[in-house]
Design an enzyme around this catalytic site. Structure first.
Site, PDB file in Angstrom:
ATOM      1  N   LYS A   1       0.754  -1.179   0.084  1.00 36.36           N
ATOM      2  CA  LYS A   1      -0.009  -0.003  -0.020  1.00 36.36           C
ATOM      3  C   LYS A   1       0.874   1.118   0.053  1.00 36.36           C
ATOM      4  CE  LYS A   1      -3.600   2.362   2.781  1.00 36.36           C
ATOM      5  NZ  LYS A   1      -4.485   2.192   3.929  1.00 36.36           N
TER       6      LYS A   1
ATOM      7  N   HIS B   1      -3.815   0.480  -8.883  1.00 36.86           N
ATOM      8  CA  HIS B   1      -4.411  -0.715  -8.125  1.00 36.86           C
ATOM      9  C   HIS B   1      -5.949  -0.662  -8.040  1.00 36.86           C
ATOM     10  CE1 HIS B   1      -3.930   2.838  -5.181  1.00 36.86           C
ATOM     11  NE2 HIS B   1      -5.101   2.293  -4.605  1.00 36.86           N
TER      12      HIS B   1
ATOM     13  N   ARG C   1     -12.523  11.291   7.241  1.00 35.69           N
ATOM     14  CA  ARG C   1     -11.343  10.487   7.090  1.00 35.69           C
ATOM     15  C   ARG C   1     -10.688  11.018   8.570  1.00 35.69           C
ATOM     16  NH1 ARG C   1      -9.851   7.598   2.916  1.00 35.69           N
ATOM     17  NH2 ARG C   1      -7.390   8.211   2.736  1.00 35.69           N
TER      18      ARG C   1
ATOM     19  N   LYS D   1      -4.898   9.724   8.660  1.00 31.51           N
ATOM     20  CA  LYS D   1      -4.808   9.128   7.461  1.00 31.51           C
ATOM     21  C   LYS D   1      -3.602   9.693   6.463  1.00 31.51           C
ATOM     22  CE  LYS D   1      -7.637   6.567   5.738  1.00 31.51           C
ATOM     23  NZ  LYS D   1      -7.748   4.884   5.983  1.00 31.51           N
TER      24      LYS D   1
ATOM     25  N   CYS E   1     -14.149   3.764   1.730  1.00 29.39           N
ATOM     26  CA  CYS E   1     -13.315   3.727   0.343  1.00 29.39           C
ATOM     27  C   CYS E   1     -11.889   2.961   1.034  1.00 29.39           C
ATOM     28  CB  CYS E   1     -12.759   4.943   0.063  1.00 29.39           C
ATOM     29  SG  CYS E   1     -13.965   6.271   0.427  1.00 29.39           S
ATOM     30  N   SER E   2     -11.616   1.742   0.305  1.00 29.09           N
ATOM     31  CA  SER E   2     -10.578   1.057   0.419  1.00 29.09           C
ATOM     32  C   SER E   2      -9.919   0.109  -0.688  1.00 29.09           C
ATOM     33  CB  SER E   2     -10.628   0.132   1.767  1.00 29.09           C
ATOM     34  OG  SER E   2      -9.383  -0.370   2.328  1.00 29.09           O
TER      35      SER E   2
ATOM     36  N   GLU F   1      -3.375   9.215  -5.201  1.00 26.51           N
ATOM     37  CA  GLU F   1      -4.236   7.886  -5.581  1.00 26.51           C
ATOM     38  C   GLU F   1      -4.306   7.831  -7.095  1.00 26.51           C
ATOM     39  OE1 GLU F   1      -5.554   5.697  -3.447  1.00 26.51           O
ATOM     40  OE2 GLU F   1      -6.116   6.763  -1.721  1.00 26.51           O
TER      41      GLU F   1
ATOM     42  N   GLU G   1      -6.347   4.768  -8.865  1.00 24.65           N
ATOM     43  CA  GLU G   1      -7.325   3.691  -8.639  1.00 24.65           C
ATOM     44  C   GLU G   1      -8.251   3.111  -9.870  1.00 24.65           C
ATOM     45  OE1 GLU G   1      -7.548   3.812  -3.899  1.00 24.65           O
ATOM     46  OE2 GLU G   1      -9.142   4.851  -4.958  1.00 24.65           O
TER      47      GLU G   1
END
Length: 298
Positions: A101, A117, A136, A140, A152-153, A212, A214
């Site tokens: 991660k 990812h 969040r 974080k 969200c993950s 990010e 994604e």
């Protein structure tokens, strides 16, 4: 915790998965060394699912991450960054490998290696058709203290979360993370109650170092649930109706009250959410599902 999987479901993989997934019965899904570069790491067992730091992470070798760990990084987030293995995919959602991660969220690697990812975003509505949002936590690593959708993950590189058929892998991961982040028991969110409505591909910087990139599955579910947020992950929660969400958007746009929204949530709101909300209220949101298209949004 145990991941809830419907045992009547046949566990099969997408035909697009690489050849090393020759049988879903392989417990470790260990890739051949010829397929992956040496910096990819192989998961040999499932890691614990709840969020507690391990002392050994304070001396994590920098060679594993490709960069020295940040001295100020929260211990729980450090553990997740170094132990969680995300699923690397190409722009057609074919699995091409796995990576920590930590490395998946380094903006330099996203830009130079085009590292992409698989992820998911849960939109959970109660039976009054109000959407559960979370803010969040301040610890974080990416996008601290921003408001976003329910959860969200990422699905992890483990057998139960790699299942491509009917998006079962990401649905298993969503159930796991709703417990981790919001304390929502598995029995409140059965895996078969998540409806995937679409997929988006986006890229967004966070603070210069992090970001990010994604391919994000959008999962919708209507359930009344028990919520007990984990403070390591969530600073605040609220249910909103449509008008309250529009007011939140207005405040974020105006810079009022320090309100910020996550980039992926804003993309979903601007492109899909309000028209899908109609289907939620009518009980017809399965009619809105389009899992063939990958929407490339900026």
């Amino acid at each position: 915790m145990s991941i809830l999987i419907n045992t009547t479901t046949t566990l099969s993989f997408s035909p697009s998965l690489p050849a090393f997934f020759s049988s879903p019965s392989k417990s470790n899904l260990r890739p051949s060394s010829a397929f992956f570069p040496s910096h990819f790491r192989t998961v040999t067992s499932s890691s614990p699912t709840y969020l507690r730091a391990h002392p050994s992470l304070h001396s994590q070798p920098s060679a594993v991450m490709g960069d020295a760990p940040d001295a100020g990084m929260d211990a729980v987030q450090r553990r997740l960054m170094f132990e969680d293995e995300c699923i690397l995919v190409d722009e057609n959602d074919n699995v091409v490998g796995h990576e920590s991660k930590y490395n998946c969220h380094l903006w330099e690697k996203i830009q130079s290696e085009h590292m992409l990812h698989r992820a998911f975003s849960v939109f959970l509505f109660n039976t009054k058709y109000e959407l559960l949002l979370q803010q969040r936590s301040a610890t974080k690593v990416t996008f601290p203290l921003v408001w976003t959708n329910t959860c969200c993950s990422h699905p992890l590189y483990r057998e139960s979360e790699l299942i491509y058929e009917n998006s079962l892998g990401v649905r298993n991961a969503a159930q796991r993370k709703l417990l981790d982040e919001l304390g929502i028991p598995a029995e409140d969110v059965p895996v078969d109650q998540f409806t995937p409505l679409g997929r988006i591909l986006y890229k967004a910087p966070s603070d210069g170092k992090w970001g990010e990139h994604e391919l994000d599955y959008l999962l919708f579910i209507v359930r009344d649930v028990n919520v007990n947020p984990n403070p390591d992950e969530v600073a605040d929660i609220k249910y909103v109706n449509r008008e309250q969400l529009k007011e939140l958007l207005r405040k974020a746009d105006a810079g009022e009250e320090g309100i910020k929204l996550s980039p992926w949530f804003r993309l979903v709101v601007e492109n899909f959410l309000f028209k899908w909300w109609d289907h939620v209220e009518k009980g017809t949101f399965k009619e809105a599902a389009d899992m063939e298209t990958i929407h490339k949004l900026t």
